[in-house]
Design a protein around this motif. Structure first.
Motif, PDB file in Angstrom:
ATOM      1  N   GLU A   1      28.646  74.444  10.272  1.00 12.51           N
ATOM      2  CA  GLU A   1      27.344  74.627  10.739  1.00 12.51           C
ATOM      3  C   GLU A   1      26.093  73.983  10.190  1.00 12.51           C
ATOM      4  O   GLU A   1      25.824  73.391   9.631  1.00 12.51           O
ATOM      5  CB  GLU A   1      27.396  75.847   9.911  1.00 12.51           C
TER       6      GLU A   1
ATOM      7  N   GLU B   1      26.708  77.590  14.751  1.00 13.94           N
ATOM      8  CA  GLU B   1      28.255  77.612  14.450  1.00 13.94           C
ATOM      9  C   GLU B   1      29.118  77.240  14.945  1.00 13.94           C
ATOM     10  O   GLU B   1      28.943  77.457  16.436  1.00 13.94           O
ATOM     11  CB  GLU B   1      28.413  78.728  13.020  1.00 13.94           C
TER      12      GLU B   1
ATOM     13  N   GLU C   1      32.063  75.163   7.446  1.00 12.50           N
ATOM     14  CA  GLU C   1      32.194  76.783   7.146  1.00 12.50           C
ATOM     15  C   GLU C   1      33.945  76.716   7.632  1.00 12.50           C
ATOM     16  O   GLU C   1      34.580  76.337   7.066  1.00 12.50           O
ATOM     17  CB  GLU C   1      31.106  76.956   9.040  1.00 12.50           C
TER      18      GLU C   1
HETATM   19 MG    MG Z   1      27.463  80.543   8.446  1.00 12.54          MG
END
Ligand code: MG
Ligand code: GLU
Length: 457
Positions: free
Chosen positions: A219, A148, A212
């Protein structure tokens, strides 16, 4: 014991430069103890050297802190005369860099002593030792990394507590979350297209891209690899690619674990299954699969506190482990549950596996893999039974497993005293890692914060 380095295929360099005659510079990369890339830039002949006798670099680059300063307590610096080691090419890693202004390539390297002994302080060799223990058992870990990150405006001034949330993308705004938003991705089509193209050119097995929960947070997942070293190499190189292409688009990518107090942090999730010698997933074995998986979870939980300093390797990272954040706060596991540290994804069938959700996105993928896999092996070797799985919200109540510390200092104390860590990563590696973290902690402790001035001046 003397190890002979892998034989290196000069043909890889020759074939690459024959196909890419325009390359002016090769960016030679060695990830240090924090996962920061160090190395040199040089002409194609320097890359050829890495496939041959090796490229000299100081062994002490593994004794630097996050600011690149020497940590004398690692005993790797001037007292040794600051010896050079030799860096050898990681086979298969010589690739074009698509985001540089001038024609360039990159090459990942690993550190060896002059006589060819793998340098104990290089995290790639730390992972290799753990993988050798799996091989002895006829098992092979299969790993997949998820990363992320936030995309920020390049001129963003880091004042995370006070400033309005920097974000990009037409549909993102500080007032709304954009979890799984397709519009947000569409607004960044060119950026993600360039990432896809670069991944294809560099052979990174990219899977999905999602928006995200935080504005400007994304991500990217890599597909699983039946070669944990390769999976970790690729996670490291994916980070470099995401950041490099962001720069070309006038953005800035950050993998910092917890850049914003009120928004989710950036995690590095690792999915792991184990193959037997026939390539079958032992966790899906009808007879022993569930026992092995329970033991793997048991070992992961039993070693979690000891290894935490590797999973969350920054002073900032401990802020990410906050209730309600989908980052874990306890030593706990569950089936199909995102509030726990170790999740068993639902309906995984043949892909039966565990997902390790603790690490910050800025952790060192090789050390994360080494500590996690050593925990799994520990559980299997000792037949460790995990506690009851958590059903529902693991952040509520206080009977759901030991709490993970909020402080790097405590994690490093546990790490330094751990015999599990000494066995898994090597007592000598434990020493240098702990000393680096203690040196970093001291800087954070001494610095007078902005909040102190705001409050007391
Ligand atoms: Mg995630
Ligand atoms: N951002 C969360 C973390 O810091 C993870 C969210 C998720 O993908 O489940 O780990």
């Amino acid at each position: 014991m003397k190890h002979v380095p892998l034989s290196r295929d000069m043909n890889e360099a020759d074939a690459f430069f024959a196909e890419n005659p325009d390359i002016e510079t090769v960016q030679m990369l060695v990830p240090d103890t924090n996962g920061i890339l160090r190395g040199k830039w040089g002409p194609p002949d320097l890359a050829r050297k890495a496939f041959g006798d090796g490229v000299p670099l100081p062994l002490s680059i593994f004794g630097l802190d996050i600011w690149g300063r020497e940590v004398p307590e690692t005993d790797l610096h001037i007292e040794t005369g600051d010896l050079d080691g030799k860096c050898l090419a990681v086979p298969g890693s010589l690739k074009r860099v698509t985001w540089s202004k001038r024609p360039a390539a990159q090459l990942l390297m690993s550190m060896y002593e002059g006589d060819g002994t793998p340098w104990y302080a290089d995290p790639r060799h730390v992972l290799e030792k753990v993988l050798a223990r799996f091989r002895e058992k006829g098992l092979n870990p299969v790993c997949a990394f998820e990363l992320e990150f936030y995309l920020l405006k390049p001129d963003f001034e880091a004042d995370a507590m006070q400033s309005p949330l920097p974000h990009i993308g037409p549909m993102a705004g500080p007032e709304r979350q954009q979890m799984y938003s397709i519009n947000t991705l569409s607004g960044l089509e060119d950026y993600f297209a360039d990432i896809n193209d670069a991944a294809a050119i560099q052979g990174l097995p990219m899977d999905t891209i999602i928006s995200e929960a935080g504005p400007g947070q994304f991500e990217i997942n890599l597909l699983h690899r039946a070669d944990a070293m390769l999976a970790a190499d690729e996670a490291l190189l994916l980070r470099r690619m995401i950041a490099g292409i962001a720069r070309r688009h006038g953005h800035r990518a950050s993998f910092m674990s917890k850049p914003f107090q009120h928004w989710p942090g950036n995690g590095m999730h690792v999915h792991v299954s184990l193959e037997d010698e026939n390539g079958n997933n032992v966790f899906a074995d009808p007879k022993r699969g569930e026992t092995l998986l329970r033991n793997a979870v048991g070992g992961t939980l039993a070693s979690m506190t000891d290894a935490l300093a590797v999973f969350v390797n920054t002073f900032n990272g401990y802020r990410r482990l906050a209730p309600g954040s989908y980052a874990p706060t306890r030593v706990a596991w569950g089936e199909n549950n995102r509030s726990v540290a170790v999740r068993i994804p639902s309906g995984s069938g043949k892909a039966r596996r565990l997902e390790h959700r603790i690490s910050g996105a800025d952790a060192h993928p090789h050390l994360v893999a080494a500590a996690l896999l050593a925990g799994i092996l520990h559980g299997i070797e000792e037949g460790i039974e995990p506690p009851e799985p958590i059903v529902g919200n693991a952040y509520e109540g206080d009977t759901k497993g030991a709490e993970l510390t909020d402080y790097m200092e405590e994690a490093v104390e546990a790490f330094e005293a751990s015999s599990f860590v000494a066995d898994a990563l090597g007592a000598d590696f434990r020493h240098i890692f702990a000393e680096i973290k203690k040196a970093e902690q001291a800087v954070f402790d001494e610095r007078i914060s902005r909040l102190e001035h705001e409050t007391y001046l």
